[in-house]
Write a protein that holds these residues in place. Structure first.
Motif, mmCIF file in Angstrom:
data_model
loop_
_atom_site.group_PDB
_atom_site.id
_atom_site.type_symbol
_atom_site.label_atom_id
_atom_site.label_comp_id
_atom_site.label_asym_id
_atom_site.label_seq_id
_atom_site.Cartn_x
_atom_site.Cartn_y
_atom_site.Cartn_z
ATOM 1 N N PHE A 1 0.796 -1.213 0.000
ATOM 2 C CA PHE A 1 0.000 0.000 0.000
ATOM 3 C C PHE A 1 0.837 1.276 0.000
ATOM 4 N N VAL A 2 2.143 1.116 0.179
ATOM 5 C CA VAL A 2 2.998 2.295 0.257
ATOM 6 C C VAL A 2 2.960 3.101 -1.031
ATOM 7 N N LYS A 3 2.926 2.417 -2.156
ATOM 8 C CA LYS A 3 2.999 3.095 -3.445
ATOM 9 C C LYS A 3 1.644 3.591 -3.946
ATOM 10 N N ARG A 4 0.563 3.272 -3.261
ATOM 11 C CA ARG A 4 -0.754 3.722 -3.725
ATOM 12 C C ARG A 4 -0.870 5.241 -3.612
ATOM 13 N N PRO A 5 -1.437 5.900 -4.595
ATOM 14 C CA PRO A 5 -1.604 7.357 -4.530
ATOM 15 C C PRO A 5 -2.432 7.762 -3.307
ATOM 16 N N GLY A 6 -1.944 8.725 -2.580
ATOM 17 C CA GLY A 6 -2.679 9.224 -1.434
ATOM 18 C C GLY A 6 -2.549 8.397 -0.178
ATOM 19 N N VAL A 7 -1.774 7.298 -0.224
ATOM 20 C CA VAL A 7 -1.620 6.427 0.935
ATOM 21 C C VAL A 7 -0.177 6.507 1.438
ATOM 22 N N THR A 8 -0.022 6.804 2.714
ATOM 23 C CA THR A 8 1.306 6.896 3.328
ATOM 24 C C THR A 8 1.388 5.903 4.481
ATOM 25 N N PHE A 9 2.451 5.132 4.506
ATOM 26 C CA PHE A 9 2.682 4.196 5.595
ATOM 27 C C PHE A 9 3.600 4.844 6.622
ATOM 28 N N VAL A 10 3.130 4.924 7.874
ATOM 29 C CA VAL A 10 3.912 5.505 8.956
ATOM 30 C C VAL A 10 4.398 4.354 9.837
ATOM 31 N N TYR A 11 5.694 4.125 9.840
ATOM 32 C CA TYR A 11 6.263 2.998 10.578
ATOM 33 C C TYR A 11 6.424 3.343 12.053
ATOM 34 N N HIS A 12 5.784 2.547 12.915
ATOM 35 C CA HIS A 12 5.901 2.744 14.355
ATOM 36 C C HIS A 12 6.193 1.400 15.013
ATOM 37 N N PRO A 13 7.461 1.122 15.353
ATOM 38 C CA PRO A 13 7.831 -0.184 15.917
ATOM 39 C C PRO A 13 7.180 -0.480 17.251
ATOM 40 N N GLY A 14 6.788 0.556 17.995
ATOM 41 C CA GLY A 14 6.195 0.335 19.300
ATOM 42 C C GLY A 14 4.895 -0.443 19.257
ATOM 43 N N LEU A 15 4.193 -0.431 18.118
ATOM 44 C CA LEU A 15 2.947 -1.164 17.989
ATOM 45 C C LEU A 15 3.152 -2.670 17.987
ATOM 46 N N ALA A 16 4.413 -3.096 17.843
ATOM 47 C CA ALA A 16 4.693 -4.533 17.842
ATOM 48 C C ALA A 16 4.604 -5.116 19.239
ATOM 49 N N GLY A 17 4.691 -4.263 20.277
ATOM 50 C CA GLY A 17 4.666 -4.764 21.642
ATOM 51 C C GLY A 17 5.846 -5.665 21.903
ATOM 52 N N ASP A 18 5.572 -6.864 22.405
ATOM 53 C CA ASP A 18 6.633 -7.820 22.711
ATOM 54 C C ASP A 18 6.959 -8.719 21.531
ATOM 55 N N LYS A 19 6.235 -8.531 20.418
ATOM 56 C CA LYS A 19 6.470 -9.386 19.260
ATOM 57 C C LYS A 19 7.737 -8.957 18.533
ATOM 58 N N VAL A 20 8.323 -9.877 17.802
ATOM 59 C CA VAL A 20 9.519 -9.581 17.032
ATOM 60 C C VAL A 20 9.131 -8.655 15.884
ATOM 61 N N GLU A 21 9.877 -7.591 15.730
ATOM 62 C CA GLU A 21 9.563 -6.635 14.684
ATOM 63 C C GLU A 21 9.837 -7.234 13.314
ATOM 64 N N ASP A 22 8.990 -6.839 12.370
ATOM 65 C CA ASP A 22 9.184 -7.297 11.007
ATOM 66 C C ASP A 22 10.384 -6.612 10.390
ATOM 67 N N GLN A 23 10.888 -7.192 9.363
ATOM 68 C CA GLN A 23 12.030 -6.602 8.681
ATOM 69 C C GLN A 23 11.635 -5.264 8.085
ATOM 70 N N VAL A 24 12.439 -4.271 8.355
ATOM 71 C CA VAL A 24 12.124 -2.923 7.900
ATOM 72 C C VAL A 24 12.456 -2.780 6.427
ATOM 73 N N LEU A 25 11.575 -2.084 5.709
ATOM 74 C CA LEU A 25 11.803 -1.847 4.287
ATOM 75 C C LEU A 25 12.901 -0.821 4.099
ATOM 76 N N GLY A 26 13.234 -0.576 2.844
ATOM 77 C CA GLY A 26 14.187 0.482 2.561
ATOM 78 C C GLY A 26 13.656 1.817 3.026
ATOM 79 N N ILE A 27 14.551 2.672 3.504
ATOM 80 C CA ILE A 27 14.131 3.960 4.053
ATOM 81 C C ILE A 27 13.333 4.765 3.039
#
Length: 435
Positions: A319-345
């Motif tokens: 969904f990052v590339k969709r017009p008008g859609v912005t993905f805001v990365y917030h690692p804190g929402l993962a809680g105690d779960k292992v964070e997913d691999q981060v995309l390119g900056i």
């Protein structure tokens, strides 16, 4: 050791050196006390609590160690309002200040909790309910009535706040046995909290950490929004038209929702914003665009500037590339779960921080020039609910025209979610249950 670890160690050592010198100077001043005690015939009763609280270097090291452990487990951040109680609380307060905690108070050593020879004990800390994000006690097992102190610490903790208690020391022995022995009594005493972590520190100390459960409905019942609140003023006339709150998922619930655009004309609004927090849980089950945008909402999603806030980069990547859609990365929402691999900056919104995410600041900047704002968040997510409390506390919720709380999934039960919705509506927020 990495650079961050070296910097933290250097700060701790610097704090220890400065505080040691202050303690040494204080010891010189107090050196006259034995003579005064002797001539007054009062013996050494007064000396024991004083000299017991003067092990400044140990207090500094223990406080710094506790902070490192809690921050590494994402149980504590430096914006917390902190309270230190017990012997050595002055040294603990000083250490927290040096480590970047700017809002720290001390429950002074002289508090009746810590006067073992006082005939009458007072079983309360002199602070209001729900006052602190973090409470630290360095000598829980040294007070006359530790159970009462545990309950008082729990009382002054804010919902979602944590308390850290040190128990024992090298003189107690049986360290590994203490890990279990120390946690169990505290756990049995807690009324609105749960033990979150138990660990062993050098010197024979056991660290017991408990976290106060988050009941947001109680919070909103005691907080009022500003009288000039934009959304409350505009939507007040429509509050009685909202659908009823349900304890279970109604059949065809979407058709029963009274969407705000059915009551007001939004066609002339210049900028419209849609914020979805924690949307990744829905997208794991179905990657269809309808799962992140409200399917029956009477406004085309293309009319909105969409912000998807989540930690799950792999799910949201499409969904990052969709017009008008912005993905805001917030690692804190993962809680105690292992964070997913981060995309390119280059694929991510610029609001990426290693040390934390100030959601309220980001939100206020994002919706600053918006004419119509819709938000959806997961009512079962502790981090999301903290966002909601911060929006309320700061008044930023006044920029949200319509709010959807997802009541399905883990976290709050249906009854608790219903209570939360009722509480928000009583405050004037135009909010729906979403299933």
């Amino acid at each position: 050791m990495n650079l961050k670890g070296l910097r933290s160690q250097a700060v701790t050592e610097s704090v220890a050196e400065r505080l040691f010198m202050r303690c040494f100077a204080l010891a010189l001043v107090l050196s006259a006390i034995p003579i005064l005690q002797y001539w007054s015939g009062s013996g050494s009763i007064f000396l024991e609590p004083i000299w017991g609280s003067l092990d400044c270097e140990e207090s500094v090291n223990l406080t710094a160690t506790v902070v490192r452990e809690l921050t590494s487990k994402q149980l504590l951040d430096r914006n917390a309002r902190a309270l230190c109680v017990g012997e050595g609380s002055a040294a603990a307060v000083y250490t927290l200040h040096e480590l970047g905690f700017t809002n720290t108070s001390g429950g002074a050593d002289r508090h009746p909790f810590f006067l073992p020879r006082q005939k009458k004990f007072m079983y309360e800390l002199e602070f209001g309910d729900n006052s602190f994000d973090f409470v630290f006690s360095g000598d829980l097992d040294k007070v006359p009535v530790p159970a009462s102190l545990v309950l008082e610490i729990e009382r002054v903790l804010k919902p979602g706040g944590v308390a850290a208690a040190l128990i024992g020391g090298s003189s107690n022995g049986l360290v590994h046995y203490n890990l279990v022995r120390s946690a169990m009594p505290i756990s049995s005493l807690l009324k609105t909290s749960s033990v979150a972590h138990v660990g062993y520190l050098s010197g024979g100390y056991t660290l017991v950490v408990f976290k106060k459960r988050f009941y947001p409905a109680d919070y909103f019942e005691h907080v009022s929004l500003p009288s000039e609140c934009h959304s409350v003023v505009n939507n007040g006339q429509f509050m009685e038209l909202l659908e009823s709150v349900s304890e279970t998922k109604p059949v065809g619930f979407e058709e029963k929702i009274v969407y705000l655009p059915k009551l007001v004309d939004v066609s002339a609004r210049t900028r419209m914003v849609y914020v979805d927090i924690g949307v990744g849980e829905h997208l794991k089950l179905n990657s269809n665009v309808a799962t992140w945008y409200l399917p029956a909402y009477p406004v085309d999603h293309k009319s909105f500037n969409v912000y998807l806030v989540d930690h799950n980069t792999s799910v949201l990547h499409s969904f990052v590339k969709r017009p008008g859609v912005t993905f805001v990365y917030h690692p804190g929402l993962a809680g105690d779960k292992v964070e997913d691999q981060v995309l390119g900056i280059e694929d991510l919104d610029p609001f990426i921080e290693d040390q934390g995410f100030d959601f309220v600041a980001w939100f206020e900047e994002t919706v600053k020039y918006a004419d119509f704002v819709v938000m959806r968040l997961n009512a079962g997510g502790e981090v999301e609910l903290k966002f909601l409390v911060e929006l309320f506390r700061s008044g930023a919720i006044c920029a949200v025209d319509e709010l959807f709380l997802n009541c399905s999934g883990k976290g709050l039960g249906n009854g608790e979610c219903g209570s939360l919705v009722r509480s928000l509506r009583a405050s004037g927020v135009f909010v729906h249950q979403w299933w």
